[in-house]
Structures are given as C-alpha cells and as structure tokens.
Write an enzyme that holds these catalytic residues in place. Sequence first.
Site, short mmCIF file in Angstrom:
data_model
loop_
_atom_site.label_atom_id
_atom_site.label_comp_id
_atom_site.label_asym_id
_atom_site.label_seq_id
_atom_site.Cartn_x
_atom_site.Cartn_y
_atom_site.Cartn_z
N SER A 257 0.83 -1.20 0.00
CA SER A 257 0.00 0.00 0.00
C SER A 257 0.87 1.26 0.00
O SER A 257 1.75 1.38 -0.83
CB SER A 257 -0.95 -0.07 1.20
OG SER A 257 -1.97 0.86 1.07
N ASP A 351 -8.69 -4.82 -5.90
CA ASP A 351 -8.26 -3.78 -4.95
C ASP A 351 -9.19 -2.57 -5.12
O ASP A 351 -9.26 -1.98 -6.20
CB ASP A 351 -6.81 -3.39 -5.25
CG ASP A 351 -6.25 -2.39 -4.25
OD1 ASP A 351 -7.03 -1.84 -3.45
OD2 ASP A 351 -5.02 -2.17 -4.26
N HIS A 385 -7.24 -5.31 -1.45
CA HIS A 385 -6.08 -4.46 -1.18
C HIS A 385 -5.16 -5.05 -0.11
O HIS A 385 -3.95 -4.98 -0.23
CB HIS A 385 -6.58 -3.08 -0.71
CG HIS A 385 -5.46 -2.11 -0.52
ND1 HIS A 385 -4.68 -1.65 -1.56
CD2 HIS A 385 -4.97 -1.50 0.60
CE1 HIS A 385 -3.77 -0.82 -1.10
NE2 HIS A 385 -3.92 -0.70 0.22
C1 LIG Z 1 -7.27 14.13 1.81
C2 LIG Z 1 -8.58 13.89 1.11
C3 LIG Z 1 -8.82 12.46 0.87
C4 LIG Z 1 -10.02 12.27 0.04
C5 LIG Z 1 -10.34 10.90 -0.30
C6 LIG Z 1 -9.14 10.06 -0.39
C7 LIG Z 1 -9.33 9.05 -1.39
C8 LIG Z 1 -8.45 8.21 -1.68
C9 LIG Z 1 -7.21 8.12 -0.91
C10 LIG Z 1 -6.54 6.82 -1.17
C11 LIG Z 1 -5.32 6.89 -0.44
C12 LIG Z 1 -4.77 5.57 -0.16
C13 LIG Z 1 -3.40 5.69 0.36
C14 LIG Z 1 -3.04 4.71 1.40
C15 LIG Z 1 -3.15 3.30 1.14
C16 LIG Z 1 -2.84 2.53 2.40
O1 LIG Z 1 -1.79 2.64 2.95
S1 LIG Z 1 -4.08 1.58 3.00
C17 LIG Z 1 -3.70 1.12 4.65
C18 LIG Z 1 -2.70 0.09 4.82
N1 LIG Z 1 -2.58 -0.05 6.24
C19 LIG Z 1 -1.57 -0.60 6.84
O2 LIG Z 1 -0.66 -1.01 6.18
C20 LIG Z 1 -1.57 -0.68 8.35
C21 LIG Z 1 -0.87 0.47 8.90
N2 LIG Z 1 -0.87 0.58 10.33
C22 LIG Z 1 -1.95 0.64 11.10
O3 LIG Z 1 -3.08 0.48 10.68
C23 LIG Z 1 -1.65 1.05 12.52
O4 LIG Z 1 -0.30 0.89 12.76
C24 LIG Z 1 -2.35 0.25 13.62
C25 LIG Z 1 -3.84 0.48 13.57
C26 LIG Z 1 -2.05 -1.22 13.49
C27 LIG Z 1 -1.84 0.78 14.98
O5 LIG Z 1 -1.84 2.14 15.02
P1 LIG Z 1 -2.13 2.93 16.38
O6 LIG Z 1 -2.17 4.38 16.08
O7 LIG Z 1 -1.20 2.45 17.45
O8 LIG Z 1 -3.54 2.35 16.74
P2 LIG Z 1 -4.63 2.81 17.74
O9 LIG Z 1 -4.29 4.13 18.37
O10 LIG Z 1 -4.91 1.69 18.65
O11 LIG Z 1 -5.86 3.00 16.78
C28 LIG Z 1 -5.88 4.02 15.79
C29 LIG Z 1 -7.19 3.88 15.04
O12 LIG Z 1 -7.16 2.68 14.29
C30 LIG Z 1 -8.26 1.85 14.66
N3 LIG Z 1 -7.81 0.49 14.73
C31 LIG Z 1 -6.83 0.05 15.52
N4 LIG Z 1 -6.68 -1.28 15.36
C32 LIG Z 1 -7.58 -1.64 14.45
C33 LIG Z 1 -7.94 -2.90 13.87
N5 LIG Z 1 -7.32 -4.02 14.21
N6 LIG Z 1 -8.94 -2.94 12.97
C34 LIG Z 1 -9.59 -1.81 12.61
N7 LIG Z 1 -9.31 -0.58 13.12
C35 LIG Z 1 -8.31 -0.51 14.04
C36 LIG Z 1 -8.70 2.31 16.03
O13 LIG Z 1 -10.04 2.06 16.26
C37 LIG Z 1 -8.39 3.78 15.97
O14 LIG Z 1 -9.46 4.45 15.34
P3 LIG Z 1 -10.25 5.61 16.10
O15 LIG Z 1 -9.21 6.65 16.40
O16 LIG Z 1 -10.78 4.96 17.33
O17 LIG Z 1 -11.32 6.04 15.13
#
Ligand SMILES: CCCCCC/C=C\CCCCCCCC(=O)SCCNC(=O)CCNC(=O)[C@H](O)C(C)(C)COP(=O)(O)OP(=O)(O)OC[C@H]1O[C@@H](n2cnc3c(N)ncnc32)[C@H](O)[C@@H]1OP(=O)(O)O
Length: 439
Positions: A257, A351, A385
Amino acid sequence: MERGQARPTAHDSPKQGRLFVAQVGMAATVSVEPAGPCCWDEPVRIAVRGLAPEQPVTLRASLRDEKGALFRAHARYCADAGGQLDLARAPALGGSFAGLEPMGLLWALQPDRPFWRLTKRDVQTPLAVELEVLDGHAPEPGQLLARALLERRFLPPGVRRQPVRAGRVRATLFLPPGPGPFPGIVDMFGVGGGLLEYRASLLAGKGFAVMALAYYNYDDLPKSMDTLHLEYFEEAVNYLISRPEVKGPGIGLLGHSKGGELGLTMTSFLKGITAAVIINGSIVNVGGTLHYKDVTLPPIGANRSRIKMTKEGFADIVDALNSPLEGPDQKSLIPVERSECTFLFLVGQDDHNWKSEFYANEASKRLQAQGKAKPQIICYPEAGHYIEPPYFPLCRASLHALVGGPVFWGGEPRAHAVAQVDAWKQLQTFFHKHLGGES
Ligand SMILES: CCCCCC/C=C\CCCCCCCC(=O)SCCNC(=O)CCNC(=O)[C@H](O)C(C)(C)COP(=O)(O)OP(=O)(O)OC[C@H]1O[C@@H](n2cnc3c(N)ncnc32)[C@H](O)[C@@H]1OP(=O)(O)O
C-alpha cells in the site's frame, strides 16, 4: 461432570497437537499436525477421530485478538464411514465457507466488531485459536464432542528480535538463527503508521534479516504523514546494509500500500536496493508531500464526490484519486523509470483502495521505455487491497486514516486466501533469487 460437558485432558504427544478431549459416550478427539505451536503462516492438518460413521458435525474456530475482539468461523462436515474426519480430504458442506478448505477455519474468521481487522501488534506472544467439534449441523449444533487449542506464533523458532533506535531510524530488526550473513530486507506498511512487525518476523523465519521500518505515528517520529523526507528512508537502508549480519552489496525492499508506494520512491532515488516487492502499491505520491534533496513530490489530487457507496454500505474510494497521467497531477508521479533494481509487483485485481493493476502496468511501461527489464507482475483475481501473509482473514472494510472513516478494501474471502498463500511463496522465491539467499 454433566454428560456432554467438556473434560479437558490436555496432553502432548509427538503425533498429535495439544488436545482437550471431551468424552461423550465414544470419545472424539481432534488432532492437529504438526503438533504443538506453529507459526501463523504455516498450514496445519486438522482431523477428528472417534465419531460415529457418517456423523454430521460442526467445527467452530475462535480467537480473541489483543484488543479483545472475538473472531469466529464455523463449517459443517460429515464423518466418513469409519467415523473419521480429515479436513484435508473432506469438503465443508457449508457455514463460513464450503468445499475442500483445510485452512478455512482460519482464513474465514470474522470479527464480531464492525470494521475490525485481524492484526498482531506484539509478535512475542502467540494467538490462541480454539477449535470445537459439535454434534450435528446448524441452525444450532448440539453438544460439544471435542476441543483443541492451536497456538499460532509470530516469532519463528530461533529468530532474534532487536529494536532499532539508530540516528533517526525507528524500527525492529529480526534476524534468523545462526551467524549469517543473511539477505536483508526493509519492510513497510501503509497509512495508519505505527510499527507492525508480524510480516517481518514471519519472513525472518525463512532466512532473511528483515527490518520492520516505522515512518510516522510511532515513538518520536512525526504524528502524521503530511510531510515525509526520503533522507529518513535512506538512513534506514544504509543502516541495514551496515549491519554485519546482512549480506551485501544490496538489500531488498517489501512494501504494501503506502509502504509499496514509498518503496517505489526509494528505488527511484536511493542506492543500495537490489530487489523490491511491491504489494498493491502506487506509482504516485499520495496523502502527503515527499521531499528528497531539491525534489518535491506533491500529493496527488482527490475528489470526494467520486467516492461511491457499495451495496453493503461501505465507502468505495477506488475512483477518488485523480489520474496521474494528466495535468498538474503528473507532478505527483514517482519517477520509477530511474530505478535500477529488479521488481516483483503483487496485485489484487479487486483492490478497491486504488488502481494497483494500472499502477503496476504503468511502472512496467515506464521502466521498459528506459530500456530497463520488464518487471514481474502477478495479478490475483478477486483479491483485495490487504494482501497479508497466509491465513490472515480478509478484512472487507475498515478505518482508512486518510479518509477518516471505514472504506471497502475489496476481495472475495476464498480467492483472497489463495492469493495470500501464493504471494507469500512468490515473494520469498523472488528475494532468495535476487538477494542471493538459499533457493
Ligand atoms: C485528503 C482527502 C482524501 C479524500 C479521499 C481520499 C481518497 C483516496 C485516498 C486513497 C489513499 C490511499 C493511500 C493509502 C493506502 C494505504 O496505505 S491503505 C492502509 C494500509 N494499512 C496498513 O498497512 C496498516 C498500517 N498501520 C496501522 O493500521 C496502525 O499501525 C495500527 C492500527 C495497526 C496501529 O496504530 P495505532 O495508532 O497504534 O492504533 P490505535 O491508536 O490503537 O488505533 C488508531 C485507530 O485505528 C483503529 N484500529 C486500531 N486497530 C484496528 C484494527 N485491528 N482494525 C480496525 N481498526 C483498528 C482504532 O479504532 C483507531 O481508530 P479511532 O481513532 O478509534 O477512530
């Protein structure tokens, strides 16, 4: 003890996994091979013995992640004429999946929390998967016949975990057993940041020195990815190359990603990268500004009005980003044609985060137009994805930190699971070949 109530008689034997046998009339037992703890990416053979001939049973799997979310899967089966059930030979008759799926009870696990993804933050502890065999089929299966606990590890035997705080670099290095030197790999995840180590730790079990690299939202690194400096990633590459356990001259790069997109930026500008595996990455800079020396890549434009809703009610952002081939958005293009390394692109054709197949093909065209070798591109139909190591269940939708809400990632569970198993093998073969490790 009441009839039908499980009486745990845990024991280990060289041929069978840790068993908790419930005795109800004829004792049924579940065996798991290989016995004992196993790495998360390893397949296991699950069998049930001591059932009645043709007995209908339901198998249930469950695990609780580190945040307390419960993941569950179930499938209906029938024992054979000898009262045995081997998941490698018997098709599931329905439930969370159907057909011959020896590892279905793992890859089909689904969370009870909406928009939740199975992830592993502390690789030093395993995940425990409970398996239960119940009499009969749905709607409500009957009494518990047998139970087993699978310990699924993320730190392979002998792999050493070393937190890295060197200069500005914040990472964790995983070293295989033995003195080395080993082929080295930098591993990066995407938007959300933090430091996820499970892919690096599992991969170190295959003979690579793998450094999981954080770049924002971790320790004293910036909290957001609004501005990234490639000098940080250059320092990380040089640090890994300088380690005595790492075989030179060049290292490998693995990114998914946004991590894949950053990987392409690194191969375009930095020295020392021999081979790169890009899993659903992009050839444009997304979500923040990237600086390197006197070069600036602005983030590509996006239009929220192009976000659609799926039938299930998830936001589908696949069309939200502008085309990088037109107008001012071309300034966000990563000059991949400058790269000197060998590439493997792994693409989920379903994706819905962004157009990974288009990006991989475009990178291929641009490299070839500069006389560079045609990169290997492997496309997986109906894979989404989030291509993870084997047996991570598909997460169809979860929080997207850039969008500020849950988005649809794409993928059909079975096809996605098949893709993950193949992608994991392909990337190991590729790195062994191009980084000079064992084949
Ligand atoms: C600017 C205008 C935009 C307009 C529209 C945009 C359109 C298109 C844009 C496309 C862009 C795409 C570009 C990016 C593509 C990607 O990268 S996709 C994602 C790939 N992800 C990863 O590779 C994982 C990366 N890492 C993580 O996700 C984090 O490290 C982590 C969540 C594992 C830990 O982070 P941390 O900050 O320590 O976590 P928390 O503080 O505990 O939680 C943060 C929020 O994440 C939620 N969350 C945590 N764990 C999970 C889980 N297991 N499943 C789902 N969600 C999880 C958590 O609830 C927190 O959310 P809230 O703050 O409570 O809402």
